[in-house]
Design a protein around this motif. Sequence first.
Motif, PDB file in Angstrom:
ATOM      1  N   GLY A  76       0.709  -1.602   0.005  1.00 31.52           N
ATOM      2  CA  GLY A  76       0.186   0.159  -0.106  1.00 31.52           C
ATOM      3  C   GLY A  76       0.864   1.389   0.151  1.00 31.52           C
ATOM      4  N   LEU A  77       1.580   1.804  -1.035  1.00 29.25           N
ATOM      5  CA  LEU A  77       2.270   2.557  -0.635  1.00 29.25           C
ATOM      6  C   LEU A  77       1.962   3.860  -2.007  1.00 29.25           C
ATOM      7  N   GLU A  78       1.121   3.579  -2.640  1.00 28.60           N
ATOM      8  CA  GLU A  78       1.114   4.444  -3.617  1.00 28.60           C
ATOM      9  C   GLU A  78       0.819   6.226  -3.034  1.00 28.60           C
ATOM     10  N   GLU A  79       1.385   7.055  -3.456  1.00 29.14           N
ATOM     11  CA  GLU A  79       1.205   8.452  -3.058  1.00 29.14           C
ATOM     12  C   GLU A  79       1.755   8.720  -0.915  1.00 29.14           C
ATOM     13  N   CYS A  80       2.386   7.961  -0.739  1.00 25.12           N
ATOM     14  CA  CYS A  80       3.148   7.878   0.476  1.00 25.12           C
ATOM     15  C   CYS A  80       4.042   8.644   0.294  1.00 25.12           C
ATOM     16  N   ILE A 144      20.580   7.838  12.141  1.00 27.71           N
ATOM     17  CA  ILE A 144      19.226   7.929  12.092  1.00 27.71           C
ATOM     18  C   ILE A 144      18.653   7.680  13.905  1.00 27.71           C
ATOM     19  N   GLU A 145      19.640   8.434  14.903  1.00 32.79           N
ATOM     20  CA  GLU A 145      19.695   8.813  16.536  1.00 32.79           C
ATOM     21  C   GLU A 145      18.914  10.030  16.295  1.00 32.79           C
ATOM     22  N   ALA A 146      19.229  10.418  14.955  1.00 31.49           N
ATOM     23  CA  ALA A 146      19.005  12.289  15.513  1.00 31.49           C
ATOM     24  C   ALA A 146      17.917  12.794  14.231  1.00 31.49           C
ATOM     25  N   LEU A 147      17.139  12.420  14.175  1.00 26.68           N
ATOM     26  CA  LEU A 147      15.898  12.314  12.663  1.00 26.68           C
ATOM     27  C   LEU A 147      15.737  14.076  12.642  1.00 26.68           C
ATOM     28  N   THR A 148      15.068  14.041  13.756  1.00 21.89           N
ATOM     29  CA  THR A 148      14.455  15.873  13.985  1.00 21.89           C
ATOM     30  C   THR A 148      15.600  17.155  13.522  1.00 21.89           C
ATOM     31  N   GLU A 149      16.991  16.363  14.192  1.00 21.67           N
ATOM     32  CA  GLU A 149      17.696  17.916  13.828  1.00 21.67           C
ATOM     33  C   GLU A 149      18.615  17.460  12.801  1.00 21.67           C
ATOM     34  N   ALA A 150      17.906  16.401  12.269  1.00 24.11           N
ATOM     35  CA  ALA A 150      18.674  16.144  10.100  1.00 24.11           C
ATOM     36  C   ALA A 150      18.169  17.184   9.715  1.00 24.11           C
ATOM     37  N   GLY A 151      17.056  17.529  10.859  1.00 26.74           N
ATOM     38  CA  GLY A 151      15.374  18.415   9.583  1.00 26.74           C
ATOM     39  C   GLY A 151      14.426  17.735   8.825  1.00 26.74           C
ATOM     40  N   LEU A 152      13.858  17.319   9.506  1.00 24.73           N
ATOM     41  CA  LEU A 152      13.322  16.052   9.204  1.00 24.73           C
ATOM     42  C   LEU A 152      11.835  16.377  10.373  1.00 24.73           C
ATOM     43  N   LYS A 153      10.963  16.277   9.946  1.00 24.02           N
ATOM     44  CA  LYS A 153       9.775  17.206  11.104  1.00 24.02           C
ATOM     45  C   LYS A 153       8.884  15.782  11.235  1.00 24.02           C
ATOM     46  N   LYS A 154       8.637  16.273  12.498  1.00 21.78           N
ATOM     47  CA  LYS A 154       7.867  15.391  13.493  1.00 21.78           C
ATOM     48  C   LYS A 154       6.574  14.917  12.634  1.00 21.78           C
ATOM     49  N   ASN A 155       5.908  13.793  12.960  1.00 21.10           N
ATOM     50  CA  ASN A 155       4.802  14.208  12.530  1.00 21.10           C
ATOM     51  C   ASN A 155       4.146  14.008  10.905  1.00 21.10           C
ATOM     52  N   SER A 156       5.726  13.337  10.218  1.00 22.60           N
ATOM     53  CA  SER A 156       5.562  13.760   8.376  1.00 22.60           C
ATOM     54  C   SER A 156       5.682  12.857   7.745  1.00 22.60           C
ATOM     55  N   PHE A 157       5.629  11.634   8.405  1.00 23.49           N
ATOM     56  CA  PHE A 157       6.385  10.429   7.481  1.00 23.49           C
ATOM     57  C   PHE A 157       5.216   9.047   7.652  1.00 23.49           C
ATOM     58  N   ASP A 158       4.795   9.010   6.367  1.00 27.13           N
ATOM     59  CA  ASP A 158       3.717   7.895   6.323  1.00 27.13           C
ATOM     60  C   ASP A 158       3.920   6.220   7.055  1.00 27.13           C
TER      61      ASP A 158
END
Length: 378
Positions: A76-80, A144-158
């Motif tokens: 179920g990956l379409e548009e994810c 991978i221990e510091a995803l938000t510090e790398a600029g990845l936003k919270k509550n943003s990935f499916d």
Amino acid sequence: MAEDKSTCGKGFHDSSVHVDVKEYYGNKLKQTSDLKTNACVTPAKPIPAFIRQALKKVHPEVTARYYGCGLVVPEGLEECIILDLGSGSGRDCYMLSQLVGEKGHVTGIDMTEDQLKVARTYVDYHMQEFGYKKPNVSFVQGYIEALTEAGLKKNSFDIIISNCVVNLSPDKRQVLAEAYSILKDGGEFYFSDIYSSDRLTEEIKNHKVLWGECLGGALWWKDLLRLAEEVGFSPPRLVTASVITVDNKDLEDILGNFKFVSATYRLFKVPKGNTKPCQVIYNGGITGVEESFQFDHQYTFKVDGVVDVDGEVASILTHSRFAGDFTIQPSGGPGGSCGVKPTAKVEDPFELVLQLEKKGPGSTTGGCCSTKSATCCK
């Protein structure tokens, strides 16, 4: 290399483990054949035709510098919006970018610049190959221990995927916590990794080759269940498991009686304890599993079939991206088997392997590595 002591915080810096792993994957390994243990073999589960076709379109240099094994491709990956932890040279990202389509997006994060250089070199090549007007793939250097510090936003990935990478981190709890943080409500962490039969000794955990080859950092499978619960995930659902063998006498002597499996788990960010057991009907239509969807080792849903599920699975199917693919009804509904308990849930991957072996050849399900393979990493 204590498992649970946090090494992360503001301004995350390399630990000695990160330095060693970057050296191993950035300089010592130039191709898959450089791994010190036997290279992984083909996954035991057949690769669907549409995934094989997607892999064929990945540039040969990207594939040659790929140190993962098997495949980590949920349904179920379409548009994810997907994140690949430890994306390496980007093979899985470019394969997934075709499956999510031009309206989806795939981000790869890796701490090794040499690997990211390979991945970034071929962005334009792949977008042209796929016929996309603009890139739906991006690569980020980070931990991978510091995803938000790398600029990845919270509550943003499916969906977050990871293929034999979490074991390379000295702080598994922080990896899980960061993954939970950046997933949307209903999101999934679907990953394969190496697990040990017990907590490893300090000698093994401090052995650079064993760590680089994905054994020294293997998590005791019971600790995965505990850590996942602590950070908020629903109880892990075991999908597949297969035996890891090490055909290297020197390494075998150091490892002693410890055993290893590769296993795939799916963890969801959904409400816990609020859903009762119920009956579900798979409506079909998920790409690649239109007629039969194997959710985990316990549940396989056939189109239009009525299946009794436990409360954990009911909550997942109700609150995740799969909600539209199922009809949910109270237990005892028409056509169901009210009062019949679902098949027993197995959390121990070693137990699952034994069960599959009793069923005979061909029953083993492929995790990160297949049976008769050695260790594997990005």
